[in-house]
Design an enzyme around this catalytic site. Structure first.
Site, PDB file in Angstrom:
ATOM      1  N   HIS A  60     -28.464  18.171 -52.507  1.00 37.91           N
ATOM      2  CA  HIS A  60     -28.058  19.577 -52.374  1.00 37.91           C
ATOM      3  C   HIS A  60     -28.528  20.284 -53.644  1.00 37.91           C
ATOM      4  O   HIS A  60     -27.947  20.078 -54.703  1.00 37.91           O
ATOM      5  CB  HIS A  60     -26.534  19.695 -52.259  1.00 37.91           C
ATOM      6  CG  HIS A  60     -25.959  18.934 -51.108  1.00 37.91           C
ATOM      7  ND1 HIS A  60     -25.725  19.502 -49.869  1.00 37.91           N
ATOM      8  CD2 HIS A  60     -25.570  17.644 -50.990  1.00 37.91           C
ATOM      9  CE1 HIS A  60     -25.208  18.603 -49.047  1.00 37.91           C
ATOM     10  NE2 HIS A  60     -25.101  17.455 -49.709  1.00 37.91           N
ATOM     11  N   PHE A  61     -29.594  21.081 -53.524  1.00 47.65           N
ATOM     12  CA  PHE A  61     -30.201  21.674 -54.722  1.00 47.65           C
ATOM     13  C   PHE A  61     -29.868  23.158 -54.899  1.00 47.65           C
ATOM     14  O   PHE A  61     -30.370  23.814 -55.809  1.00 47.65           O
ATOM     15  CB  PHE A  61     -31.710  21.412 -54.741  1.00 47.65           C
ATOM     16  CG  PHE A  61     -32.084  19.987 -55.138  1.00 47.65           C
ATOM     17  CD1 PHE A  61     -31.139  19.095 -55.617  1.00 47.65           C
ATOM     18  CD2 PHE A  61     -33.397  19.554 -55.045  1.00 47.65           C
ATOM     19  CE1 PHE A  61     -31.478  17.785 -55.993  1.00 47.65           C
ATOM     20  CE2 PHE A  61     -33.756  18.260 -55.423  1.00 47.65           C
ATOM     21  CZ  PHE A  61     -32.803  17.373 -55.894  1.00 47.65           C
ATOM     22  N   ARG A  62     -29.034  23.716 -54.001  1.00 46.19           N
ATOM     23  CA  ARG A  62     -28.322  24.988 -54.252  1.00 46.19           C
ATOM     24  C   ARG A  62     -29.148  26.261 -54.249  1.00 46.19           C
ATOM     25  O   ARG A  62     -28.591  27.331 -54.495  1.00 46.19           O
ATOM     26  CB  ARG A  62     -27.543  24.919 -55.584  1.00 46.19           C
ATOM     27  CG  ARG A  62     -26.654  23.707 -55.786  1.00 46.19           C
ATOM     28  CD  ARG A  62     -25.634  23.565 -54.702  1.00 46.19           C
ATOM     29  NE  ARG A  62     -24.589  22.603 -55.045  1.00 46.19           N
ATOM     30  CZ  ARG A  62     -23.841  21.977 -54.144  1.00 46.19           C
ATOM     31  NH1 ARG A  62     -24.013  22.214 -52.838  1.00 46.19           N
ATOM     32  NH2 ARG A  62     -22.913  21.149 -54.513  1.00 46.19           N
ATOM     33  N   ASN A  92     -26.969  23.437 -46.661  1.00 46.31           N
ATOM     34  CA  ASN A  92     -25.790  24.251 -46.995  1.00 46.31           C
ATOM     35  C   ASN A  92     -25.976  25.084 -48.262  1.00 46.31           C
ATOM     36  O   ASN A  92     -25.150  25.069 -49.178  1.00 46.31           O
ATOM     37  CB  ASN A  92     -24.520  23.376 -47.089  1.00 46.31           C
ATOM     38  CG  ASN A  92     -24.620  22.298 -48.150  1.00 46.31           C
ATOM     39  OD1 ASN A  92     -25.706  21.858 -48.494  1.00 46.31           O
ATOM     40  ND2 ASN A  92     -23.489  21.859 -48.660  1.00 46.31           N
ATOM     41  N   HIS A 174     -23.097  14.482 -41.371  1.00 47.21           N
ATOM     42  CA  HIS A 174     -21.935  14.237 -42.229  1.00 47.21           C
ATOM     43  C   HIS A 174     -20.790  13.928 -41.276  1.00 47.21           C
ATOM     44  O   HIS A 174     -20.357  14.795 -40.528  1.00 47.21           O
ATOM     45  CB  HIS A 174     -21.643  15.490 -43.048  1.00 47.21           C
ATOM     46  CG  HIS A 174     -20.469  15.336 -43.962  1.00 47.21           C
ATOM     47  ND1 HIS A 174     -20.585  15.441 -45.319  1.00 47.21           N
ATOM     48  CD2 HIS A 174     -19.162  15.073 -43.716  1.00 47.21           C
ATOM     49  CE1 HIS A 174     -19.395  15.238 -45.868  1.00 47.21           C
ATOM     50  NE2 HIS A 174     -18.513  15.024 -44.922  1.00 47.21           N
ATOM     51  N   HIS A 228     -24.141   8.852 -45.959  1.00 47.99           N
ATOM     52  CA  HIS A 228     -23.047   8.424 -46.857  1.00 47.99           C
ATOM     53  C   HIS A 228     -21.892   7.667 -46.186  1.00 47.99           C
ATOM     54  O   HIS A 228     -20.758   8.125 -46.135  1.00 47.99           O
ATOM     55  CB  HIS A 228     -22.499   9.584 -47.689  1.00 47.99           C
ATOM     56  CG  HIS A 228     -22.335  10.910 -47.000  1.00 47.99           C
ATOM     57  ND1 HIS A 228     -21.829  11.038 -45.741  1.00 47.99           N
ATOM     58  CD2 HIS A 228     -22.594  12.158 -47.432  1.00 47.99           C
ATOM     59  CE1 HIS A 228     -21.795  12.326 -45.428  1.00 47.99           C
ATOM     60  NE2 HIS A 228     -22.257  13.016 -46.431  1.00 47.99           N
ATOM     61  N   ASP A 298     -26.842  12.043 -52.288  1.00 47.56           N
ATOM     62  CA  ASP A 298     -25.958  13.173 -51.962  1.00 47.56           C
ATOM     63  C   ASP A 298     -25.697  14.017 -53.220  1.00 47.56           C
ATOM     64  O   ASP A 298     -24.599  14.572 -53.395  1.00 47.56           O
ATOM     65  CB  ASP A 298     -24.649  12.682 -51.338  1.00 47.56           C
ATOM     66  CG  ASP A 298     -23.878  13.797 -50.639  1.00 47.56           C
ATOM     67  OD1 ASP A 298     -24.400  14.921 -50.517  1.00 47.56           O
ATOM     68  OD2 ASP A 298     -22.725  13.540 -50.209  1.00 47.56           O
ATOM     69  N   HIS A 302     -21.744  20.769 -59.103  1.00 51.26           N
ATOM     70  CA  HIS A 302     -20.860  21.923 -59.338  1.00 51.26           C
ATOM     71  C   HIS A 302     -20.676  22.000 -60.848  1.00 51.26           C
ATOM     72  O   HIS A 302     -20.752  20.976 -61.535  1.00 51.26           O
ATOM     73  CB  HIS A 302     -19.492  21.717 -58.677  1.00 51.26           C
ATOM     74  CG  HIS A 302     -19.561  21.545 -57.200  1.00 51.26           C
ATOM     75  ND1 HIS A 302     -19.749  22.585 -56.321  1.00 51.26           N
ATOM     76  CD2 HIS A 302     -19.470  20.430 -56.426  1.00 51.26           C
ATOM     77  CE1 HIS A 302     -19.758  22.142 -55.078  1.00 51.26           C
ATOM     78  NE2 HIS A 302     -19.597  20.827 -55.108  1.00 51.26           N
TER      79      HIS A 302
HETATM   80  O1  DOR Z   1     -18.906  16.238 -51.654  1.00 50.61           O
HETATM   81  C1  DOR Z   1     -19.809  16.805 -51.064  1.00 50.61           C
HETATM   82  N1  DOR Z   1     -20.369  17.914 -51.564  1.00 50.61           N
HETATM   83  N2  DOR Z   1     -20.214  16.336 -49.896  1.00 50.61           N
HETATM   84  C2  DOR Z   1     -21.084  17.026 -49.115  1.00 50.61           C
HETATM   85  O2  DOR Z   1     -21.423  16.554 -48.058  1.00 50.61           O
HETATM   86  C3  DOR Z   1     -21.563  18.357 -49.533  1.00 50.61           C
HETATM   87  C4  DOR Z   1     -21.563  18.432 -50.977  1.00 50.61           C
HETATM   88  C5  DOR Z   1     -21.844  19.800 -51.536  1.00 50.61           C
HETATM   89  O3  DOR Z   1     -22.756  20.460 -51.020  1.00 50.61           O
HETATM   90  O4  DOR Z   1     -21.195  20.207 -52.500  1.00 50.61           O
END
Ligand code: DOR
Length: 435
Positions: A60-62, A92, A174, A228, A298, A302
């Site tokens: 997840h590279f945001r 996402n 997921h 996962h 994964d 944050h």
């Molecule tokens: O803990 C998680 N964070 N699991 C996920 O599947 C998504 C990810 C996120 O995008 O922060």
């Protein structure tokens, strides 16, 4: 441009051999090249092992939208340092990647910003079937059968049936059952400390959703990858499923258990949650037995500020992309698995499952995405050394033995002993699906 990599122990698909590898125009041209072969650049890799670059199929590279946590530049620098030469990124972001136009915008961003090779999943929603059917420049479809970070969720049976029946790209999901998670949360009044996270997102939530998704995939004869996997129950179930189904483990589910909440609190708050030591042992056994084929991170950064909020405001997710190979090489050092297995799990299997063209192995004609590793180098993971924008690691303070020391993308060195070459560019990954 020709590069000769000399004197490395080269991890080939079936053996480890001391051979010289000649790279020409970004491609592995000759394995077992003569030592005096003419080249523009000669890398003396005595004492090192040469591996295919890691392919991380779950990150997840945001970018776009959440770039205070990470962006394609910072994440791809972390990849380069970690020996990850290709990534497949999750939808996402903000906006979510749920249309072909959003997918193409992300690809265009990455073309300008990524130091390593890139691909992006398209996310399923209850009503974007036409987009899922049209998408081509993607490894496949991601479904959040349980909600996680962001608002992507497909939980209704009818919508899931349509996606499995009427699309042709491989699907991954997921798997945490939404109703179970909500009921558990209600029973605990939402939860009040981090340990509640593993009670809310419990083993039942995982196995119910995994069974449900696999049943859909098998009934509709659809290729399906369980992301996962975290529980003993899922491992036992996946022992019984068909060849259409593959599964994956993440370093945090192999290396942390609920006992680690006391030490690390929300830093190990993840979805799916970390589980008991018995589950950790079962996930390892699943990998060693070939029930699970892939190890991917994964990577879900944050900021520390966000993570330090009290539960349940603290977000789920941890960064791992720059340490995943070292974490697994450290397991090789400790005798838990072999180097050949790590290469299978982190390079060959993701390339095969997602149909990556000319990647995942050191073979003549394959892309020269390569990593040199020093299996004897011991180094401590330190927050202040992390290249991920969030600037921390749950493995801070741990000393690992076995580290990448040089990463090549299409034959060009992008990272070498602490130095990045920001001029190197990754390329869009191509898929060999015959479509
Ligand atoms: O803990 C998680 N964070 N699991 C996920 O599947 C998504 C990810 C996120 O995008 O922060």
């Amino acid at each position: 441009m020709k590069t000769l990599i000399k004197n490395a122990a080269v991890v080939l698909p079936d053996a480890v051999e001391r051979v010289n590898v000649l790279v020409d125009k970004g491609v592995i041209a000759v394995i077992d090249a003569a030592v005096h072969t003419q080249a523009d650049e000669v890398i003396d890799a005595a004492g090192l092992h040469l591996l295919p670059g890691v392919i991380d199929d779950q990150v997840h590279f945001r970018e776009p939208g959440l770039t205070h946590k990470e962006d394609l530049r910072s994440a791809s620098r972390a990849c380069a340092r970690g020996g990850v030469t290709s990534f497949l990124e999750m939808p996402n972001t903000r906006p979510a990647t749920v249309s072909c136009s959003a997918l193409h915008e992300k690809l265009a961003l990455a073309a300008e910003r990524s130091l390593v090779n890139y691909g992006f999943y398209i996310g399923a929603t209850p009503d974007n079937l036409a987009e899922l059917q049209r998408a081509r420049r993607t490894p496949g479809i991601k479904i959040f059968i349980g909600s996680s970070t962001g608002n992507l969720l497909v939980d209704e049976q009818e919508a899931l049936e349509r996606i499995f029946a009427e699309t042709s790209l491989p699907i991954c999901a997921h798997c945490e059952d939404e109703a179970t998670v909500r009921a558990n949360a209600a029973a605990l009044n939402g939860g009040s400390d981090y340990t509640d996270h593993s009670r809310i997102r419990d083993n039942n939530a995982a196995i119910i959703a995994t069974r449900r998704a696999v049943e859909l995939a098998e009934r509709h004869r659809h290729q399906f990858h369980v992301l996962h996997v975290s529980t003993a129950e899922e491992i036992e179930f996946l022992r019984t499923t068909s060849d259409l189904i593959s599964g994956e483990a993440c370093p945090h589910h192999l290396l942390f258990s609920t006992a680690d909440y006391a030490r690390l609190g929300s830093l190990v708050q993840m979805n799916p949650s970390i589980k008991s030591l018995a589950d950790v042992a079962a996930v390892w056994q699943g990998l060693l037995d070939g029930v699970l084929e892939v190890v991917a991170t994964d990577h879900a950064p944050h900021t520390l500020e966000e993570k330090q909020q009290p539960y349940p405001q603290s977000p789920s997710g941890l960064p791992a992309v720059e340490n995943s190979l070292a974490l697994m090489l450290n397991q090789v050092h400790q005798g838990r698995c072999s180097l050949a297995q790590v290469v299978q799990w982190m390079c060959a299997a993701p390339a095969r499952i997602w149909n990556l063209k000319a990647k995942g192995a050191i073979r003549e004609g394959f892309d020269a995405d390569l990593v040199l590793v020093d299996l004897t180098l011991s180094q401590e993971v330190r927050n202040e050394h992390q290249l991920t924008k969030c600037g921390w690691s749950p493995w801070h303070g741990e000393t690992l033995t076995g580290w990448p020391v040089r990463t090549l993308v299409h034959g060009r060195t992008v990272w070498c002993e602490g130095q990045l070459d920001e001029r190197v560019c990754g390329r869009e990954i191509e898929f060999d699906r015959g479509d």
